[in-house]
Design a protein around this motif. Sequence first.
Motif, PDB file in Angstrom:
ATOM      1  N   SER A 175       0.827  -1.205   0.000  1.00 54.36           N
ATOM      2  CA  SER A 175       0.000   0.000   0.000  1.00 54.36           C
ATOM      3  C   SER A 175       0.861   1.254   0.000  1.00 54.36           C
ATOM      4  O   SER A 175       0.560   2.235  -0.688  1.00 54.36           O
ATOM      5  CB  SER A 175      -0.921  -0.001   1.229  1.00 54.36           C
ATOM      6  N   ILE A 176       1.955   1.218   0.766  1.00 52.20           N
ATOM      7  CA  ILE A 176       2.856   2.371   0.824  1.00 52.20           C
ATOM      8  C   ILE A 176       3.473   2.636  -0.543  1.00 52.20           C
ATOM      9  O   ILE A 176       3.475   3.763  -1.046  1.00 52.20           O
ATOM     10  CB  ILE A 176       3.952   2.133   1.880  1.00 52.20           C
ATOM     11  N   GLU A 223      -0.044  13.256   3.714  1.00 53.06           N
ATOM     12  CA  GLU A 223      -1.489  13.183   3.936  1.00 53.06           C
ATOM     13  C   GLU A 223      -2.077  11.919   3.328  1.00 53.06           C
ATOM     14  O   GLU A 223      -2.934  11.255   3.930  1.00 53.06           O
ATOM     15  CB  GLU A 223      -2.159  14.416   3.336  1.00 53.06           C
ATOM     16  N   HIS A 224      -1.612  11.544   2.147  1.00 52.60           N
ATOM     17  CA  HIS A 224      -2.094  10.331   1.489  1.00 52.60           C
ATOM     18  C   HIS A 224      -1.669   9.084   2.246  1.00 52.60           C
ATOM     19  O   HIS A 224      -2.427   8.121   2.347  1.00 52.60           O
ATOM     20  CB  HIS A 224      -1.575  10.276   0.052  1.00 52.60           C
ATOM     21  N   LEU A 225      -0.439   9.104   2.769  1.00 50.07           N
ATOM     22  CA  LEU A 225       0.054   7.935   3.495  1.00 50.07           C
ATOM     23  C   LEU A 225      -0.727   7.717   4.793  1.00 50.07           C
ATOM     24  O   LEU A 225      -0.918   6.573   5.227  1.00 50.07           O
ATOM     25  CB  LEU A 225       1.545   8.097   3.798  1.00 50.07           C
ATOM     26  N   TYR A 226      -1.165   8.777   5.410  1.00 52.87           N
ATOM     27  CA  TYR A 226      -1.931   8.655   6.650  1.00 52.87           C
ATOM     28  C   TYR A 226      -3.291   7.985   6.417  1.00 52.87           C
ATOM     29  O   TYR A 226      -3.935   7.530   7.372  1.00 52.87           O
ATOM     30  CB  TYR A 226      -2.143  10.021   7.298  1.00 52.87           C
ATOM     31  N   LYS A 227      -3.714   7.914   5.164  1.00 49.61           N
ATOM     32  CA  LYS A 227      -4.995   7.278   4.863  1.00 49.61           C
ATOM     33  C   LYS A 227      -4.903   5.755   4.919  1.00 49.61           C
ATOM     34  O   LYS A 227      -5.922   5.065   4.944  1.00 49.61           O
ATOM     35  CB  LYS A 227      -5.487   7.720   3.489  1.00 49.61           C
ATOM     36  N   ILE A 228      -3.663   5.226   4.938  1.00 48.32           N
ATOM     37  CA  ILE A 228      -3.485   3.775   5.082  1.00 48.32           C
ATOM     38  C   ILE A 228      -3.824   3.387   6.516  1.00 48.32           C
ATOM     39  O   ILE A 228      -3.317   3.983   7.471  1.00 48.32           O
ATOM     40  CB  ILE A 228      -2.036   3.365   4.737  1.00 48.32           C
ATOM     41  N   GLN A 230      -3.015   0.967   8.487  1.00 45.77           N
ATOM     42  CA  GLN A 230      -1.971   0.478   9.382  1.00 45.77           C
ATOM     43  C   GLN A 230      -0.973   1.559   9.797  1.00 45.77           C
ATOM     44  O   GLN A 230      -0.188   1.360  10.728  1.00 45.77           O
ATOM     45  CB  GLN A 230      -1.188  -0.669   8.712  1.00 45.77           C
ATOM     46  N   VAL A 231      -0.946   2.696   9.110  1.00 46.28           N
ATOM     47  CA  VAL A 231       0.055   3.733   9.348  1.00 46.28           C
ATOM     48  C   VAL A 231      -0.280   4.533  10.604  1.00 46.28           C
ATOM     49  O   VAL A 231      -1.417   4.981  10.767  1.00 46.28           O
ATOM     50  CB  VAL A 231       0.179   4.667   8.133  1.00 46.28           C
ATOM     51  N   HIS A 232       0.726   4.702  11.489  1.00 48.96           N
ATOM     52  CA  HIS A 232       0.537   5.476  12.720  1.00 48.96           C
ATOM     53  C   HIS A 232       1.261   6.822  12.680  1.00 48.96           C
ATOM     54  O   HIS A 232       0.777   7.788  13.277  1.00 48.96           O
ATOM     55  CB  HIS A 232       1.042   4.657  13.917  1.00 48.96           C
TER      56      HIS A 232
END
Length: 237
Positions: A175-176, A223-228, A230-232
């Motif tokens: 996903s990343i 901002e897009h990565l925070y939508k995953i 599992q991402v903290h």
Amino acid sequence: MELFEAFFNSDTATVMTRLVFAAILGGVVGVEREYNRHPAGFRTHLLVCVGACLVMLLAMFGFQDYMEKNAEFVNFDPSRLAAYVVSGIGFLGAGTIIVQGVSVRGLTTAASIWVVAGIGLSIGVGMYIAGIFTTGIVILSLIFLNKVEDSFFKRKKEMQGIVIHAKPGDSTLLSIITILEENHVRVKKIMVERDQSSEIRNLLRYQIKVIYPNQNVKLTLIEHLYKIEQVHKVYSL
């Protein structure tokens, strides 16, 4: 005593010495790969080098008695086994290459495995100087040229780092990378380790070297990565 002398005759001593020497040289290259957390590390490089050396020793010493007894009928070329090693090692090297979209990683490790096989063959045939000299060139290229590349081309490539703390999962890294490629961000290197600093248990720390197409992408990527799911935590280096 006779058994001891027979065991340590010239051929046996040569075989043992070359195998140990191949293990040392292959291990030296593997230490650098292991230290930098690449797919194939210390054990892989050591085993490839020793295995290639063993095949070369087999070609040189394994068929001596048979050839002496059948000298009139046997026409043996020791280089044939070496040729199979050179061609066959490509399958192992291919296993270290990761292709995701337009990003390709692991080529250097694949090349180092191929070279280590060549070092093993050279030691197996008794070309110690060639094996040592090649090992030196490989170590210099992997350690020092990597630093030269990072420092010399860093400004031109605008390589930067991004750190992502996330829960482990089968699709987390995929996903990343998908989000990075959707934003046309080139991935140069990925390092993964256990996150020891977080209070949340079992988090992984992904440290990724990337090249942004422009600075505007950098501002929106986090901002897009925070939508995953599992991402903290995400931040740039």
